[in-house]
Design an enzyme around this catalytic site. Structure first.
Site: not given
Length: 332
Positions: A219, A54, A57
């Site tokens: 997360h 995802g 980051h």
């Protein structure tokens, strides 16, 4: 929500557009432009190293596409895994005829899509192997380490595996090295404030002023404890107490170290943490090799830090210090 953006739904794609404009050595590929690959293309005869995950980051994951590191990356939405089609396209972009290693963090969506991609790629005649990085000691006990998440340890694993592939090693050898590097790597983090995912516009978790959460995931996954803020030295000592026994570090050993900002924590505070880590290593007669202090695996604008240790032998030390070049890290 206060962020520098246009439309939250365009956040990832506009970021990718800007990244490639700033770094022309990278290119966007795939039907939806969600694959980042080296502009020079796959290297003939070299094992391709592919990752994915995802957004949110940076520099992980796509920021480590470059010489002596990764060949391509499949990009998902913020905190969401990439599509299977993009995992496949990333592998095709990295395939130089010697096979492809899928090297990624141990998260459910990533596992599912990379596993399905591997099956389809084999049908296309692309030899594929997969290794999941599992360095986060807070996410599962040692006897269930295969369930642990992959966090900032990814950076060191990318580095040594990319260097091994650049030497012309076979897919079997590169895969062996990836498993070895993962086994030698442990991380743990601490969070002080949350981040805000653009699509939701809400904090990823809530925490009181004066509190911290030790062991929280990137997360916002729950950590090991929540309580009053500790001093930097107290934090460093507890982090080391969780990491060092699992690696069986002893006098005369060498270790790679990453003191990483989760996004908002400034370099000054990271160096205060590193100061204590370095002092403890000196006291124990352990040598630090090529320390990294800065933003290497973030969680948007989360305030907090993580500590990663990799126990080195001659092979890992040589590969960690080998030349590499990507938009966020250069090793001479």
């Amino acid at each position: 929500m206060k962020k520098i953006l246009n439309n939250p739904q365009h956040y990832v794609d506009e970021m990718l557009e800007g990244l490639c404009a700033a770094h022309p050595e990278l290119q966007r590929m795939g039907e939806d432009g969600r694959v980042i690959a080296r502009s020079q293309g796959a290297v003939d005869g070299k094992v391709g190293i592919v990752t994915g995950g995802g957004s949110g980051h940076l520099p992980v994951f796509l920021g480590y596409v470059g010489e002596g590191l990764l060949d391509s990356c499949a990009v998902g939405n913020v905190f969401a895994g990439p599509r299977m089609a993009d995992c496949m396209e990333a592998a095709r972009a990295a395939d130089g005829g010697a096979g492809v290693l899928q090297l990624y963090g141990n998260y459910g969506g990533d596992r599912m899509n990379f596993d399905m991609a591997a099956e389809m790629l084999e049908l296309e005649g692309i030899a594929t192997a997969s290794v999941r990085v599992t360095d986060d000691v807070a996410s599962a006990p040692a006897d269930q380490k295969d369930k642990r998440r992959g966090v900032a340890g990814l950076v060191l694993v990318y580095k040594v595996v990319g260097a091994k592939a650049a030497e012309g090693a076979s897919l079997e050898e590169v895969t062996r090295l990836a498993r070895k590097a993962n086994e030698a790597c442990r991380s743990i983090g601490v969070a002080i404030t949350p981040c805000v995912v653009p699509e939701s516009g809400k904090p990823s978790f809530t925490i009181q002023d004066g509190e911290m959460e030790f062991g929280m995931g990137i997360h916002g996954e729950p950590g090991l404890w929540r309580g009053p803020l500790k001093t930097a030295d107290e934090l460093a000592d507890e982090m080391l107490s969780r990491l060092m026994p699992e690696l069986d570090l002893r006098q005369g050993d060498q270790v790679g170290v990453v003191v990483n900002s989760l996004g908002a924590t400034p370099a000054e505070e990271l160096y205060i943490l590193f100061r204590r880590v370095a002092a403890v290593m000196r006291q124990k007669g352990i040598d630090i090799v090529q320390p990294l202090v800065g933003r290497y695996a973030t969680s948007m604008e989360m305030t907090g830090a993580s500590l990663t240790l990799m126990k080195l032998d001659d092979e890992l030390e040589r590969l960690l210090t080998a030349p590499a070049d990507c938009p966020f890290w250069r090793v001479y």
